[in-house]
Scaffold this motif. Sequence first.
Motif, mmCIF file in Angstrom:
data_model
loop_
_atom_site.group_PDB
_atom_site.id
_atom_site.type_symbol
_atom_site.label_atom_id
_atom_site.label_comp_id
_atom_site.label_asym_id
_atom_site.label_seq_id
_atom_site.Cartn_x
_atom_site.Cartn_y
_atom_site.Cartn_z
ATOM 1 N N THR A 78 25.746 45.626 -25.228
ATOM 2 C CA THR A 78 26.362 46.809 -25.840
ATOM 3 C C THR A 78 26.073 48.081 -25.050
ATOM 4 O O THR A 78 26.736 49.102 -25.273
ATOM 5 N N LYS A 79 25.129 48.026 -24.139
ATOM 6 C CA LYS A 79 24.818 49.198 -23.312
ATOM 7 C C LYS A 79 25.389 49.089 -21.902
ATOM 8 O O LYS A 79 25.032 49.859 -21.011
ATOM 9 N N GLY A 80 26.255 48.093 -21.720
ATOM 10 C CA GLY A 80 26.948 47.986 -20.447
ATOM 11 C C GLY A 80 26.185 47.260 -19.371
ATOM 12 O O GLY A 80 26.559 47.322 -18.189
ATOM 13 N N ARG A 81 25.118 46.554 -19.743
ATOM 14 C CA ARG A 81 24.317 45.848 -18.749
ATOM 15 C C ARG A 81 24.364 44.335 -18.952
ATOM 16 O O ARG A 81 23.424 43.614 -18.627
ATOM 17 N N GLY A 82 25.469 43.866 -19.502
ATOM 18 C CA GLY A 82 25.637 42.433 -19.711
ATOM 19 C C GLY A 82 25.750 41.676 -18.399
ATOM 20 O O GLY A 82 26.203 42.218 -17.388
ATOM 21 N N ARG A 83 25.328 40.419 -18.408
ATOM 22 C CA ARG A 83 25.325 39.605 -17.193
ATOM 23 C C ARG A 83 26.165 38.344 -17.394
ATOM 24 O O ARG A 83 26.331 37.867 -18.525
ATOM 25 N N ASP A 84 26.613 37.821 -16.283
ATOM 26 C CA ASP A 84 27.303 36.537 -16.314
ATOM 27 C C ASP A 84 26.331 35.477 -16.846
ATOM 28 O O ASP A 84 25.197 35.366 -16.375
ATOM 29 N N GLY A 85 26.766 34.714 -17.831
ATOM 30 C CA GLY A 85 25.912 33.687 -18.437
ATOM 31 C C GLY A 85 25.254 34.123 -19.722
ATOM 32 O O GLY A 85 24.635 33.299 -20.420
ATOM 33 N N ASP A 86 25.383 35.412 -20.083
ATOM 34 C CA ASP A 86 24.763 35.884 -21.322
ATOM 35 C C ASP A 86 25.340 35.197 -22.557
ATOM 36 O O ASP A 86 24.622 34.877 -23.510
ATOM 37 N N ILE A 87 26.637 34.983 -22.557
ATOM 38 C CA ILE A 87 27.270 34.346 -23.724
ATOM 39 C C ILE A 87 26.724 32.938 -23.902
ATOM 40 O O ILE A 87 26.357 32.525 -25.020
ATOM 41 N N GLU A 88 26.659 32.200 -22.828
ATOM 42 C CA GLU A 88 26.147 30.830 -22.896
ATOM 43 C C GLU A 88 24.668 30.808 -23.297
ATOM 44 O O GLU A 88 24.223 29.920 -24.047
ATOM 45 N N LEU A 89 23.915 31.805 -22.829
ATOM 46 C CA LEU A 89 22.504 31.875 -23.195
ATOM 47 C C LEU A 89 22.337 32.175 -24.682
ATOM 48 O O LEU A 89 21.462 31.609 -25.350
ATOM 49 N N LEU A 90 23.188 33.052 -25.217
ATOM 50 C CA LEU A 90 23.148 33.347 -26.658
ATOM 51 C C LEU A 90 23.455 32.091 -27.469
ATOM 52 O O LEU A 90 22.805 31.816 -28.481
ATOM 53 N N GLU A 91 24.425 31.315 -27.016
ATOM 54 C CA GLU A 91 24.769 30.080 -27.728
ATOM 55 C C GLU A 91 23.616 29.080 -27.673
ATOM 56 O O GLU A 91 23.300 28.421 -28.674
ATOM 57 N N GLU A 92 22.978 28.983 -26.531
ATOM 58 C CA GLU A 92 21.851 28.056 -26.393
ATOM 59 C C GLU A 92 20.680 28.481 -27.278
ATOM 60 O O GLU A 92 20.059 27.653 -27.962
ATOM 61 N N LEU A 93 20.383 29.770 -27.275
ATOM 62 C CA LEU A 93 19.317 30.280 -28.140
ATOM 63 C C LEU A 93 19.644 30.043 -29.616
ATOM 64 O O LEU A 93 18.781 29.639 -30.401
ATOM 65 N N GLY A 94 20.896 30.291 -29.978
ATOM 66 C CA GLY A 94 21.305 30.111 -31.368
ATOM 67 C C GLY A 94 21.132 28.678 -31.831
ATOM 68 O O GLY A 94 20.610 28.425 -32.929
ATOM 69 N N ARG A 95 21.536 27.747 -31.004
ATOM 70 C CA ARG A 95 21.379 26.330 -31.373
ATOM 71 C C ARG A 95 19.901 25.961 -31.495
ATOM 72 O O ARG A 95 19.516 25.194 -32.385
ATOM 73 N N GLY A 96 19.076 26.498 -30.606
ATOM 74 C CA GLY A 96 17.645 26.200 -30.659
ATOM 75 C C GLY A 96 16.974 26.752 -31.899
ATOM 76 O O GLY A 96 16.138 26.083 -32.514
ATOM 77 N N ILE A 97 17.349 27.965 -32.279
ATOM 78 C CA ILE A 97 16.768 28.569 -33.478
ATOM 79 C C ILE A 97 17.183 27.792 -34.720
ATOM 80 O O ILE A 97 16.366 27.511 -35.609
ATOM 81 N N LYS A 98 18.464 27.429 -34.806
ATOM 82 C CA LYS A 98 18.954 26.681 -35.962
ATOM 83 C C LYS A 98 18.227 25.345 -36.099
ATOM 84 O O LYS A 98 17.919 24.893 -37.207
ATOM 85 N N ALA A 99 17.929 24.719 -34.968
ATOM 86 C CA ALA A 99 17.287 23.400 -35.002
ATOM 87 C C ALA A 99 15.789 23.485 -35.251
ATOM 88 O O ALA A 99 15.203 22.565 -35.835
ATOM 89 N N GLY A 100 15.147 24.592 -34.849
ATOM 90 C CA GLY A 100 13.690 24.621 -34.887
ATOM 91 C C GLY A 100 13.040 25.539 -35.888
ATOM 92 O O GLY A 100 11.831 25.423 -36.120
#
Length: 597
Positions: free
Chosen positions: A476-498
């Motif tokens: 949201t501050k303009g410093r997003g990186r390539d792969g951030d979306i995929e990393l958010l999805e991976e983190l989300g799945r890990g949190i839901k499972a653990g």
Amino acid sequence: MELYRSHVLVCAGAGCISSDCQAVKKSLLDSINRLKLDKEVKVVETGCMGPCDQGPVMVVYPEGVFYRRLKPADAVEIAEEHLLKGRVVKHLIYQTPETGSAALTFEQIDFFNKQTRIALRNTGIINPESVEEYIARNGYQALGRVLSKMTPEEVIDLVKKSGLRGRGGAGFPTGLKWEFSARAQGKPKYVVCNADEGDPGAFMDRSILEGDPHSVLEAMAICGYATGAGQGYVYVRAEYPLAVQRLNLAIRKAREYGLLGENIFGTGFGFDVEIRVGAGAFVCGEETALLASIEGRRGEPRPKPPFPAQGGLWGKPTVINNVETWANIPPIILNGADWFAGIGTEKSKGTKVFALAGKVNNTGLVEVPMGTTLREIIFDIGGGIPNGKKFKAAQTGGPSGGCIPAKHLDVPVDYESLTELGAIMGSGGLIIMDEDTCMVDLARFFVEFVQDESCGKCSPCRIGTRRMLEILDRITKGRGRDGDIELLEELGRGIKAGALCGLGQTAPNPVLSTIRHFREEYEAHIYQHRCPAGVCKALTVYVIDEEKCTGCGRCAVVCPAGAVSGVKKQPHHIDPEKCLKCGTCMEKCKFQAIHTL
């Protein structure tokens, strides 16, 4: 018994109190006394009537005329014109948002006539501080029937057949939970009401406690009889002082009438209720954390099993349901399982109360049959989106819920359908968003809330939500990186499972659902350095449309940074280097010549 020709119901829920309904009521009473109408007109304070954005509100019976957005001076006019002369004060009645046409009575207002009220059957109708008025509306009849005509097993069987599922979020079958507790070994047994309503924008449980507290007490006593429990606790947050006050009064009155305490109705059955006030920790909405708090320990979830029905409060069998679930019990006992099961869908029976908020014309409490579509709730009951804006998404289930986009407006609102879309029913918060909402910023807001409220006991929730927040903040501050979306999805799945508890397991839902339905907005933030909604200031550029600009200079006058320049009657320009991105120029422009990129 005194007979009155008119009754005036004044909404005294927390929403209308914040709008100064007490001053309106005082003005009305003073006028009634001055006009010598006190023997003819009775004024009654009720709980929340529902349309919170219209407050203060009142209804005059027997006509059923609905007055809204009242001021003390309006109450004087209503007394002098309507109550004295019988003439409706038309400029104070409800106006339909879309057409502006007047609606005189409840029956003519879609907000009311399209609802089916079971849990909210008494709120806004009775004086919540009068046990007599509750009894007059069939109150405590269900308890009397249960104690005199039914066995505990029959009560549980009736609740099971009704199909009632817990309204606190998980949707677990209520009758099955009661059966588990009834069969569990261990004495004493307990009954607990979860009134720790912590979702931003949610006020369903608060309004029931404020407007109909006896319905909860009666239901808890019924459960006590069915499961063999003699003691109940209502766990309510300290931020609900009016609910606590009215609940305390209801408990005292019920004891005086012999409806709580020992030997209820002379049957030998005893049941009592106490209040426990919580400090407002969001995690205490999770049942095991709530029970720990009642016990005087830190409110942290614990692993399950054992589930509370087998080992809950002080290690004893405990039934815990939320306020709305309890409010459904007496009508089910009186009307039967088939009646309740005939409302709603095949797997989601009955009705659901929602706190309708956000970018919608009619905000407030609504109760509709399960399976009602989002479109019906938002446009038929809610009156649509203000200012001609387009509907963008609905957030269901609070901070742990998900966002449903416009293409799914016709989805039936039930447990299964919402889960398929990556959302949850939750306790009933329903926040409406229009085209001006940034879905990435919205996800960041909810993750920030959950991260701040995390109890910190388990690392998936404590650390995982922190990492998600850091990524969303960068985006949201303009410093997003390539792969951030995929990393958010991976983190989300890990949190839901653990994660240890349900709150942690659902914490990633706002992020995962917005990525699923609004991925293009994430990509615009990261790859184009642009916020399509113009919300994220770091990614927002204000520009002036030369064809629309008249050169009036108003934008230059109000700009605090001197970023706007131009010659009078000629198109102006905004210097992006100086612009603070405060939006004042766009707000003040009368010609809609300023927009964002």
